[in-house]
Design an enzyme around this catalytic site. Structure first.
Site, mmCIF file in Angstrom:
data_model
loop_
_atom_site.group_PDB
_atom_site.id
_atom_site.type_symbol
_atom_site.label_atom_id
_atom_site.label_comp_id
_atom_site.label_asym_id
_atom_site.label_seq_id
_atom_site.Cartn_x
_atom_site.Cartn_y
_atom_site.Cartn_z
ATOM 1 N N HIS A 5 0.731 -1.334 -0.103
ATOM 2 C CA HIS A 5 -0.113 -0.053 -0.067
ATOM 3 C C HIS A 5 0.649 1.187 0.109
ATOM 4 C CE1 HIS A 5 -3.067 -2.894 1.291
ATOM 5 N NE2 HIS A 5 -3.670 -2.264 0.644
ATOM 6 N N ALA A 14 2.581 4.566 -2.951
ATOM 7 C CA ALA A 14 2.344 5.324 -3.934
ATOM 8 C C ALA A 14 2.494 4.579 -5.225
ATOM 9 C CB ALA A 14 3.285 6.754 -4.001
ATOM 10 N N VAL A 15 3.254 3.465 -5.308
ATOM 11 C CA VAL A 15 3.272 2.751 -6.752
ATOM 12 C C VAL A 15 2.107 1.995 -6.983
ATOM 13 C CG1 VAL A 15 4.680 1.188 -8.050
ATOM 14 C CG2 VAL A 15 5.834 2.585 -6.498
ATOM 15 N N HIS A 16 1.572 1.527 -5.963
ATOM 16 C CA HIS A 16 0.117 0.627 -5.992
ATOM 17 C C HIS A 16 -0.927 1.870 -6.512
ATOM 18 C CE1 HIS A 16 -3.369 -1.166 -4.948
ATOM 19 N NE2 HIS A 16 -3.732 -0.437 -4.087
ATOM 20 N N HIS A 64 -7.102 6.576 -3.243
ATOM 21 C CA HIS A 64 -7.891 5.627 -2.553
ATOM 22 C C HIS A 64 -7.295 4.901 -1.609
ATOM 23 C CE1 HIS A 64 -5.457 2.594 -4.936
ATOM 24 N NE2 HIS A 64 -6.119 1.727 -4.082
#
Length: 425
Positions: A151, A153-155, A191
């Site tokens: 969880h 920023a790449v996700h 999100h």
């Protein structure tokens, strides 16, 4: 209002860090990437976010007149050229977000969103100030925890790229308004913002104040939404819009982000099945469009099993590593280890097979029914089936290896039975 081409927008050079953050007067774009802000920013005071294990909150730093002293990193021309080339193919399902994150020096979320906002004409339509948009996106990217295996920023960037693909599906794209598109991209980007790397049951059983604040209901999702609203207001990205418009955007963002709560999976599946069976979806209706945006975001959030194997496997290993870290934390504090978080019993193949079977497949089969079996939907389902078969093969090899070791004579019959029982997913 300055309008940038898709190629220019992601590669903006600011005159100076201070001047760029306080002025909308932009120079000609050149190939320089603006890195995320880090370290102590102009003050010794550290204001904690609601989430006590989060990094300190950069509370109203710009409104207080404190200018971040960020560095500008000049990247090699080859890297920049490759990143530009990747952006030209951002609508392809084989988009490698890990490679893109490396090519953008860890700024995949900011770079991707700037590009997509321009591609979809949102900057022009909503008359957004480019510096303010960039500042807001940096705030969002910063508020993800880079130490989280999954969880992070790449996700968020990966989910945003998937959302972009879904927004282009003809069944949906033909009815979407600029507001729908902006909401979909913003919700995808934010999100999971400020996710602590542990799940809701952990917050509840440790009596975390967020669990109390949101009464044990969609605790993390409520926090992601409220954090996003706080950053929108602090950045003043939408301050030029009428108050009723911004209030509606904030509420719809909440509705989208709250839909990603996995505990509400059956609720949305039942409603989607009903609409599809009755053929009563009317996408001219804003309410039905919003529902399908919720479904699209839910798909984007859990689309990893539908990616190419090399990408899907990386995500699977990352999410399980995050589960195992939570399990270690629970064991350390003598708490009951949560389901899927026991590294000794919950193997990656068994976790992934269960996730695909009970969560991913039902949702994506209904999504394919909605889109009409488009090339993208068929591609995703094919990847899903192949990936599931590979995890089954790996699980079989694990069990075969375990049985081989058990029969080597190093354990007794009763010990062998106990070991086999423990290894059953």
């Amino acid at each position: 209002m300055i309008y940038y081409t898709p190629g220019d927008l992601a590669w903006i050079t600011l005159k100076s860090v201070a001047g760029s953050l306080l002025s909308s007067d932009l120079p000609s774009p050149t190939l320089v990437l603006y890195t995320t802000l880090s370290g102590e920013i102009g003050t010794k005071k550290k204001v904690k976010r609601l989430l006590s294990f989060q990094r300190y909150f950069h509370a109203s730093r710009l409104l207080r007149g404190i200018v971040p002293q960020a560095s500008l990193y000049l990247l090699d021309e080859d890297y920049l050229g490759q990143a530009r080339h990747m952006l030209s193919k951002v609508g392809m399902w084989d988009f490698d977000i890990f490679l893109f994150d490396r090519l953008t020096n860890g700024n995949s979320l900011v770079t991707l969103l700037c590009h997509l906002f321009n591609v979809h004409g949102l900057i022009h339509h909503f008359q957004l100030d480019m510096v303010t948009l960039h500042r807001f996106l940096v705030m969002v990217q910063e508020d993800y925890h880079s130490q989280n295996p999954y969880h992070n920023a790449v996700h968020a960037a990966d989910v945003t790229q998937a959302m972009h693909c879904y927004l282009r599906e003809p069944k949906l794209a033909n009815f979407l308004t600029p507001s729908d598109i902006m909401l979909g991209l913003l919700a995808a980007a934010a999100h999971d913002v400020d996710h602590p790397g542990v799940n809701q049951p952990f917050l509840i059983k440790t009596k975390h104040h967020l669990a109390s604040l949101y009464q044990n209901v969609s605790v993390l999702e409520n926090h992601h939404w409220r954090s996003t609203i706080g950053m929108l207001r602090e950045s003043r990205l939408l301050a030029h819009l009428p108050k009723e418009v911004t209030q509606d955007i904030e509420q719809q963002l909440g509705s989208l982000i709250l839909a990603t709560d996995i505990n509400r999976q059956n609720e949305f599946l039942i409603r989607l099945k009903s609409h599809l069976d009755n053929q009563d979806l009317r996408l001219e209706d804003a309410q039905d469009r919003h529902f399908m945006l919720q479904i699209a975001l839910k798909c984007a959030d859990i689309c990893n099993p539908c990616r190419l194997w090399d990408l899907s496997k990386q995500w699977s290993e990352r999410v399980c590593e995050e589960f195992y870290r939570q399990g270690d934390l629970e064991q350390k504090f003598e708490l009951e280890i949560s389901p899927l978080c026991n590294q000794q019993k919950d193997t990656i193949p068994s976790i992934q097979i269960g996730f695909m079977t009970y969560i991913v497949e039902p949702l994506f089969e209904r999504w394919a029914q909605f889109t009409g079996d488009t090339p993208l939907s068929e591609n995703m389902l094919n990847h899903l089936r192949r990936n599931k078969a590979k995890w089954r093969s790996l699980l079989h090899k694990q069990h075969s290896s375990s049985r081989s070791n058990d029969h080597s004579g190093q354990v007794t019959g009763s010990q062998e039975q106990t070991l086999n029982e423990e290894e059953t997913p």
